[in-house]
Design an enzyme around this catalytic site. Structure first.
Site, PDB file in Angstrom:
ATOM      1  CG  ASP A   8     -19.401  80.725  59.784  1.00 16.87           C
ATOM      2  OD1 ASP A   8     -18.328  80.086  60.196  1.00 16.87           O
ATOM      3  OD2 ASP A   8     -20.414  80.121  59.854  1.00 16.87           O
ATOM      4  CG  HIS A   9     -20.194  81.677  64.014  1.00 14.56           C
ATOM      5  ND1 HIS A   9     -20.975  82.055  63.180  1.00 14.56           N
ATOM      6  CD2 HIS A   9     -21.028  80.677  64.733  1.00 14.56           C
ATOM      7  CE1 HIS A   9     -22.134  81.364  63.149  1.00 14.56           C
ATOM      8  NE2 HIS A   9     -21.972  80.560  64.052  1.00 14.56           N
ATOM      9  CB  CYS A  65     -18.759  78.163  57.356  1.00 16.32           C
ATOM     10  SG  CYS A  65     -19.065  76.812  56.184  1.00 16.32           S
ATOM     11  N   GLY A  66     -18.076  76.153  59.648  1.00 12.42           N
ATOM     12  CA  GLY A  66     -18.117  75.231  60.432  1.00 12.42           C
ATOM     13  C   GLY A  66     -17.718  73.781  59.821  1.00 12.42           C
ATOM     14  N   GLY A  68     -17.489  73.793  56.255  1.00 18.55           N
ATOM     15  CA  GLY A  68     -16.941  74.373  55.005  1.00 18.55           C
ATOM     16  C   GLY A  68     -18.148  74.176  53.888  1.00 18.55           C
ATOM     17  CB  ILE A  69     -21.298  72.161  53.750  1.00 17.53           C
ATOM     18  CG1 ILE A  69     -20.280  70.721  54.025  1.00 17.53           C
ATOM     19  CG2 ILE A  69     -22.373  71.962  52.733  1.00 17.53           C
ATOM     20  CD1 ILE A  69     -21.091  69.887  54.779  1.00 17.53           C
ATOM     21  N   GLY A  70     -21.701  75.091  53.740  1.00 22.14           N
ATOM     22  CA  GLY A  70     -22.210  76.353  53.483  1.00 22.14           C
ATOM     23  C   GLY A  70     -21.752  77.302  52.693  1.00 22.14           C
ATOM     24  CG  HIS A  98      -7.472  66.949  37.914  1.00 22.70           C
ATOM     25  ND1 HIS A  98      -8.245  65.671  37.825  1.00 22.70           N
ATOM     26  CD2 HIS A  98      -6.176  67.107  37.605  1.00 22.70           C
ATOM     27  CE1 HIS A  98      -6.828  65.006  37.877  1.00 22.70           C
ATOM     28  NE2 HIS A  98      -5.695  65.682  37.540  1.00 22.70           N
ATOM     29  NE  ARG A 132      -6.951  64.336  31.470  1.00 19.82           N
ATOM     30  CZ  ARG A 132      -5.562  64.597  31.973  1.00 19.82           C
ATOM     31  NH1 ARG A 132      -4.752  64.983  31.245  1.00 19.82           N
ATOM     32  NH2 ARG A 132      -5.345  63.716  33.079  1.00 19.82           N
ATOM     33  CG  HIS A 133      -7.437  68.721  33.814  1.00 24.51           C
ATOM     34  ND1 HIS A 133      -8.255  67.586  34.221  1.00 24.51           N
ATOM     35  CD2 HIS A 133      -6.289  68.269  33.615  1.00 24.51           C
ATOM     36  CE1 HIS A 133      -7.466  66.625  34.493  1.00 24.51           C
ATOM     37  NE2 HIS A 133      -6.156  67.026  34.175  1.00 24.51           N
TER      38      HIS A 133
HETATM   39  C1  RB5 Z   1     -22.680  77.785  61.538  1.00 25.25           C
HETATM   40  O1  RB5 Z   1     -23.206  77.086  63.146  1.00 25.25           O
HETATM   41  C2  RB5 Z   1     -22.749  76.471  60.596  1.00 25.25           C
HETATM   42  O2  RB5 Z   1     -23.976  76.431  60.393  1.00 25.25           O
HETATM   43  C3  RB5 Z   1     -22.070  77.199  59.545  1.00 25.25           C
HETATM   44  O3  RB5 Z   1     -20.518  77.435  59.925  1.00 25.25           O
HETATM   45  C4  RB5 Z   1     -21.643  76.126  58.421  1.00 25.25           C
HETATM   46  O4  RB5 Z   1     -21.277  74.877  58.952  1.00 25.25           O
HETATM   47  C5  RB5 Z   1     -22.619  75.942  57.397  1.00 25.25           C
HETATM   48  O5  RB5 Z   1     -22.434  75.146  56.530  1.00 25.25           O
END
Ligand code: RB5
Length: 149
Positions: A8-9, A65-66, A68-70, A98, A132-133
């Site tokens: 994303d941005h 992404c910002g 990496g979580i989303g 693993h 095992r993995h």
């Molecule tokens: C975008 O502002 C931000 O929410 C996205 O890049 C990311 O961090 C989501 O997990």
């Protein structure tokens, strides 16, 4: 090796760096967007890159992404995708050995460029250890089959 990449941005700047880095190493990379720093929605890029990898059109994928979580949460909804959000070199190696991860997620606002490129190199260069993995991955696939109908 063919790599699918998307962001994303919040991950756009790091994606540009990674593309240049991989091109310099002669690794083929297909960019699934986004193509600017204009605000956009990370699940869209997780979906197209994740599908391309799950359908074996690309050997591996990289998503940014910002944080990496989303984008990693979204990618892991696709059956067959094993995506890890990585911010250190040890995990980059271990998640290939693993977890046989086929998608790497990075946080463009979290992980600096030097470390991010090192993580990419380690992740791409490390083989799955099997044994095992594989049994544990089969159990993950079992959960996927139970809930993804
Ligand atoms: C975008 O502002 C931000 O929410 C996205 O890049 C990311 O961090 C989501 O997990």
């Amino acid at each position: 090796m063919k790599i699918a990449i998307g962001s994303d941005h919040g991950g756009y700047a790091l994606k540009q760096l990674i593309k240049e880095h991989l091109a310099n190493k002669g690794i083929e990379v297909e960019d699934f967007g986004t193509d600017s720093e204009a605000s956009c929605d990370y699940p869209e890029f997780a979906e197209v890159v994740g599908e391309a990898v799950a359908e074996n059109k690309y050997e591996k994928g990289i998503l940014i992404c910002g944080t990496g979580i989303g984008i990693s949460i979204a990618a892991n909804k696709i059956p067959g995708v094993r995506c890890a959000l990585v911010g250190d070199c040890f995990s980059a190696k271990a998640t290939r050995q693993h977890n046989d991860t086929n998608v790497l997620a990075l946080g463009g606002r979290v992980t600096g460029p030097g470390l991010a490129l090192e993580i990419v190199d380690i992740w791409l260069g490390t083989e799955f250890e099997g044994d095992r993995h594989q049994r544990r991955i089969d159990k993950i696939t079992g959960i996927e089959k139970k809930y993804c109908k």
